[in-house]
Scaffold this motif. Structure first.
Motif, PDB file in Angstrom:
ATOM      1  N   PHE A  39     -95.516 -21.802 -68.585  1.00 17.60           N
ATOM      2  CA  PHE A  39     -95.927 -22.222 -67.246  1.00 17.60           C
ATOM      3  C   PHE A  39     -95.601 -23.703 -67.075  1.00 17.60           C
ATOM      4  O   PHE A  39     -96.149 -24.564 -67.767  1.00 17.60           O
ATOM      5  N   LEU A  40     -94.704 -23.978 -66.136  1.00 20.52           N
ATOM      6  CA  LEU A  40     -94.132 -25.316 -65.994  1.00 20.52           C
ATOM      7  C   LEU A  40     -94.823 -26.117 -64.900  1.00 20.52           C
ATOM      8  O   LEU A  40     -94.177 -26.666 -64.002  1.00 20.52           O
ATOM      9  N   LEU A  63     -94.614 -22.235 -61.442  1.00 20.36           N
ATOM     10  CA  LEU A  63     -93.237 -22.162 -61.897  1.00 20.36           C
ATOM     11  C   LEU A  63     -93.287 -21.664 -63.333  1.00 20.36           C
ATOM     12  O   LEU A  63     -93.923 -22.282 -64.185  1.00 20.36           O
ATOM     13  N   VAL A  64     -92.640 -20.536 -63.591  1.00 20.83           N
ATOM     14  CA  VAL A  64     -92.815 -19.859 -64.870  1.00 20.83           C
ATOM     15  C   VAL A  64     -91.468 -19.556 -65.513  1.00 20.83           C
ATOM     16  O   VAL A  64     -90.580 -18.999 -64.865  1.00 20.83           O
ATOM     17  N   GLN A  65     -91.354 -19.906 -66.753  1.00 18.24           N
ATOM     18  CA  GLN A  65     -90.153 -19.582 -67.515  1.00 18.24           C
ATOM     19  C   GLN A  65     -90.389 -18.247 -68.228  1.00 18.24           C
ATOM     20  O   GLN A  65     -91.358 -18.075 -68.961  1.00 18.24           O
ATOM     21  N   VAL A  66     -89.481 -17.287 -67.981  1.00 22.53           N
ATOM     22  CA  VAL A  66     -89.586 -15.971 -68.617  1.00 22.53           C
ATOM     23  C   VAL A  66     -88.307 -15.704 -69.402  1.00 22.53           C
ATOM     24  O   VAL A  66     -87.315 -16.417 -69.248  1.00 22.53           O
ATOM     25  N   THR A  68     -85.426 -12.748 -70.755  1.00 19.78           N
ATOM     26  CA  THR A  68     -84.888 -11.410 -70.533  1.00 19.78           C
ATOM     27  C   THR A  68     -84.606 -10.723 -71.858  1.00 19.78           C
ATOM     28  O   THR A  68     -84.646 -11.331 -72.921  1.00 19.78           O
ATOM     29  N   ARG A  69     -84.295  -9.431 -71.770  1.00 17.31           N
ATOM     30  CA  ARG A  69     -83.994  -8.649 -72.968  1.00 17.31           C
ATOM     31  C   ARG A  69     -82.500  -8.641 -73.295  1.00 17.31           C
ATOM     32  O   ARG A  69     -82.076  -7.909 -74.197  1.00 17.31           O
ATOM     33  N   GLU A  70     -81.716  -9.385 -72.585  1.00 18.03           N
ATOM     34  CA  GLU A  70     -80.283  -9.423 -72.847  1.00 18.03           C
ATOM     35  C   GLU A  70     -79.994 -10.025 -74.225  1.00 18.03           C
ATOM     36  O   GLU A  70     -80.785 -10.795 -74.764  1.00 18.03           O
ATOM     37  N   GLY A  71     -78.827  -9.684 -74.752  1.00 18.30           N
ATOM     38  CA  GLY A  71     -78.470 -10.118 -76.094  1.00 18.30           C
ATOM     39  C   GLY A  71     -78.543 -11.614 -76.297  1.00 18.30           C
ATOM     40  O   GLY A  71     -79.150 -12.086 -77.257  1.00 18.30           O
ATOM     41  N   GLU A  72     -77.918 -12.372 -75.432  1.00 17.42           N
ATOM     42  CA  GLU A  72     -77.981 -13.827 -75.572  1.00 17.42           C
ATOM     43  C   GLU A  72     -79.227 -14.372 -74.894  1.00 17.42           C
ATOM     44  O   GLU A  72     -79.707 -13.824 -73.907  1.00 17.42           O
ATOM     45  N   GLU A  73     -79.746 -15.432 -75.449  1.00 17.29           N
ATOM     46  CA  GLU A  73     -80.989 -16.003 -74.912  1.00 17.29           C
ATOM     47  C   GLU A  73     -80.718 -16.712 -73.595  1.00 17.29           C
ATOM     48  O   GLU A  73     -79.839 -17.558 -73.484  1.00 17.29           O
ATOM     49  N   LYS A  74     -81.457 -16.336 -72.597  1.00 13.42           N
ATOM     50  CA  LYS A  74     -81.446 -17.067 -71.335  1.00 13.42           C
ATOM     51  C   LYS A  74     -82.756 -16.780 -70.620  1.00 13.42           C
ATOM     52  O   LYS A  74     -83.503 -15.882 -71.016  1.00 13.42           O
ATOM     53  N   TRP A  75     -83.040 -17.550 -69.623  1.00  9.50           N
ATOM     54  CA  TRP A  75     -84.333 -17.393 -68.970  1.00  9.50           C
ATOM     55  C   TRP A  75     -84.212 -17.556 -67.464  1.00  9.50           C
ATOM     56  O   TRP A  75     -83.215 -18.048 -66.948  1.00  9.50           O
ATOM     57  N   ILE A  76     -85.211 -17.076 -66.800  1.00 13.03           N
ATOM     58  CA  ILE A  76     -85.244 -17.081 -65.336  1.00 13.03           C
ATOM     59  C   ILE A  76     -86.505 -17.815 -64.896  1.00 13.03           C
ATOM     60  O   ILE A  76     -87.571 -17.657 -65.503  1.00 13.03           O
ATOM     61  N   LEU A  77     -86.392 -18.582 -63.855  1.00 17.43           N
ATOM     62  CA  LEU A  77     -87.559 -19.256 -63.289  1.00 17.43           C
ATOM     63  C   LEU A  77     -88.115 -18.404 -62.147  1.00 17.43           C
ATOM     64  O   LEU A  77     -87.386 -18.017 -61.239  1.00 17.43           O
ATOM     65  N   LYS A 104     -82.460 -29.078 -60.762  1.00 11.07           N
ATOM     66  CA  LYS A 104     -82.895 -29.593 -62.061  1.00 11.07           C
ATOM     67  C   LYS A 104     -82.538 -28.653 -63.208  1.00 11.07           C
ATOM     68  O   LYS A 104     -82.081 -29.085 -64.266  1.00 11.07           O
ATOM     69  N   TYR A 105     -82.741 -27.338 -63.018  1.00 11.65           N
ATOM     70  CA  TYR A 105     -82.614 -26.409 -64.141  1.00 11.65           C
ATOM     71  C   TYR A 105     -81.291 -25.641 -64.180  1.00 11.65           C
ATOM     72  O   TYR A 105     -80.900 -25.140 -65.242  1.00 11.65           O
ATOM     73  N   ARG A 106     -80.656 -25.467 -63.035  1.00  6.21           N
ATOM     74  CA  ARG A 106     -79.399 -24.710 -62.970  1.00  6.21           C
ATOM     75  C   ARG A 106     -79.561 -23.327 -63.589  1.00  6.21           C
ATOM     76  O   ARG A 106     -78.742 -22.877 -64.369  1.00  6.21           O
ATOM     77  N   ARG A 107     -80.627 -22.661 -63.257  1.00  5.78           N
ATOM     78  CA  ARG A 107     -80.900 -21.330 -63.758  1.00  5.78           C
ATOM     79  C   ARG A 107     -81.151 -20.372 -62.581  1.00  5.78           C
ATOM     80  O   ARG A 107     -81.539 -20.810 -61.499  1.00  5.78           O
ATOM     81  N   PRO A 108     -80.965 -19.063 -62.805  1.00  3.37           N
ATOM     82  CA  PRO A 108     -81.299 -18.101 -61.740  1.00  3.37           C
ATOM     83  C   PRO A 108     -82.778 -18.191 -61.374  1.00  3.37           C
ATOM     84  O   PRO A 108     -83.629 -18.361 -62.244  1.00  3.37           O
ATOM     85  N   ILE A 109     -83.079 -18.067 -60.108  1.00  4.63           N
ATOM     86  CA  ILE A 109     -84.457 -18.195 -59.623  1.00  4.63           C
ATOM     87  C   ILE A 109     -84.787 -17.012 -58.728  1.00  4.63           C
ATOM     88  O   ILE A 109     -83.993 -16.655 -57.855  1.00  4.63           O
ATOM     89  N   THR A 110     -85.921 -16.403 -58.952  1.00  3.50           N
ATOM     90  CA  THR A 110     -86.443 -15.443 -57.988  1.00  3.50           C
ATOM     91  C   THR A 110     -87.767 -15.987 -57.470  1.00  3.50           C
ATOM     92  O   THR A 110     -88.575 -16.503 -58.250  1.00  3.50           O
ATOM     93  N   ALA A 111     -87.974 -15.921 -56.183  1.00  3.94           N
ATOM     94  CA  ALA A 111     -89.159 -16.532 -55.567  1.00  3.94           C
ATOM     95  C   ALA A 111     -90.020 -15.481 -54.885  1.00  3.94           C
ATOM     96  O   ALA A 111     -89.510 -14.566 -54.227  1.00  3.94           O
ATOM     97  N   PHE A 112     -91.326 -15.626 -55.055  1.00  5.40           N
ATOM     98  CA  PHE A 112     -92.296 -14.732 -54.428  1.00  5.40           C
ATOM     99  C   PHE A 112     -93.274 -15.565 -53.602  1.00  5.40           C
ATOM    100  O   PHE A 112     -93.791 -16.575 -54.082  1.00  5.40           O
ATOM    101  N   SER A 113     -93.535 -15.128 -52.394  1.00  8.84           N
ATOM    102  CA  SER A 113     -94.605 -15.745 -51.610  1.00  8.84           C
ATOM    103  C   SER A 113     -95.708 -14.705 -51.443  1.00  8.84           C
ATOM    104  O   SER A 113     -95.456 -13.589 -50.981  1.00  8.84           O
TER     105      SER A 113
END
Length: 318
Positions: A39-40, A63-66, A68-77, A104-113
């Protein structure tokens, strides 16, 4: 931060895995839940300073870093916005959040309101801008709690549905009598206890229910507390926050009256009220330390006291 904000921040952290499952049907296939979440909050504050910034009066956000189950490590905000009032600039604000976070992060983002207001016509889902051949469309997920089917939420086996039911009842509060509110709130507690949720999550959800929907009368608070004691088989009976506030305020007035007989009515009342105020704060803090998993900062927000005072009480109870 008001009390509802603190409760929302706490419950989102407590059941964030269920939050993902509620909105994303294949969440367990997409995310590695075993790795947990980051939790960021501090990072978000750096992007949107609480003072001297146009967003200082923003609603609850996480803002939460999660992972994924993909082979290479990566995360989504995952950016979660809880909005409690109709705001014409809301969609634009969601876009600016997205832009600053992505910059700032250059990562995929999904947003919920998560919209918790009473205005049925307010349901922003996108931000558009078009000027001289340059256009932009930013779309985000919006969930209007007021518009959700109560029966479907009650039938759901996801803890976040229970959160939505609590908010729905809170939105009806102005139209209900104290007795009706008591019955419906107790029914929610009973239904929650029949769910096959983890015991810790049930405790967290009950805390959200108890503090998010507040009664007006101290007698009703006491009655609900006793009924909940019976339902949960708790040996220790603790008053809810509002009852403690009422009880200690009353004790302070009574003590002030007694002192007033010897020292003067006015002076005695002032001393009694002040002593009751201190006792009230301590009782509220003790109650929350013993019955909830809230942090010192969260308890300080809810009890409206200094965080150092909470830390001191926690140390005394250890």
């Amino acid at each position: 931060m008001n009390r509802d904000d603190t409760l929302w921040k706490a419950i989102l952290e407590d059941i964030f895995d269920d939050f993902l499952r509620f909105f994303i049907p294949n969440a367990d296939q997409v995310f590695d839940m075993q790795r947990g979440f980051v939790f960021l909050d501090k990072e978000l504050e750096q992007l949107f300073p609480p003072e001297g910034d146009a967003f200082s009066n923003r609603s609850v956000d996480k803002l939460v870093q999660v992972f994924t189950r993909e082979g290479e490590e990566k995360w989504i905000l995952v950016h979660v916005e809880v909005q409690g009032y109709a705001d014409a600039a809301f969609a634009e604000r969601m876009f600016i959040y997205f832009a600053r976070i992505f910059d700032k992060y250059r990562r995929p983002i999904t947003a919920f309101s998560i919209l918790t207001d009473r205005n049925s016509a307010f349901l922003p889902t996108e931000y558009r801008q078009d000027f001289l051949g340059t256009s932009l469309v930013y779309q985000f997920n919006s969930y209007k709690i007021l518009a959700q089917d109560t029966a479907e939420l009650a039938a759901s086996d996801n803890p976040f549905a229970a959160v939505a039911l609590v908010v729905q009842l809170a939105l009806q509060k102005k139209k209900l009598t104290e007795e009706d509110l008591f019955s419906l709130k107790l029914s929610l507690a009973k239904a929650l206890l029949t769910k096959s949720f983890d015991k810790q999550k049930i405790r967290q959800l009950l805390n959200f229910l108890r503090y998010y929907i507040r009664f007006e009368e101290a007698e009703t608070i006491t009655k609900f507390d006793q009924a909940l004691d019976q339902l949960t088989n708790r040996q220790q009976t603790m008053g809810l926050e509002e009852f403690l506030l009422y009880r200690e305020r009353k004790a302070g007035l009574e003590q002030g009256l007694e002192q007033g007989l010897e020292q003067g009515l006015e002076q005695g009342l002032e001393q009694g009220i002040e002593k009751g105020r201190i006792g009230k704060s301590r009782a509220v803090v003790v109650n929350m330390i013993r019955q909830t998993a809230f942090s010192d900062d969260q308890i300080a927000d809810l009890a409206e006291v200094n965080v150092d005072f909470v830390a001191q009480v926690r140390q005394e109870l250890a």
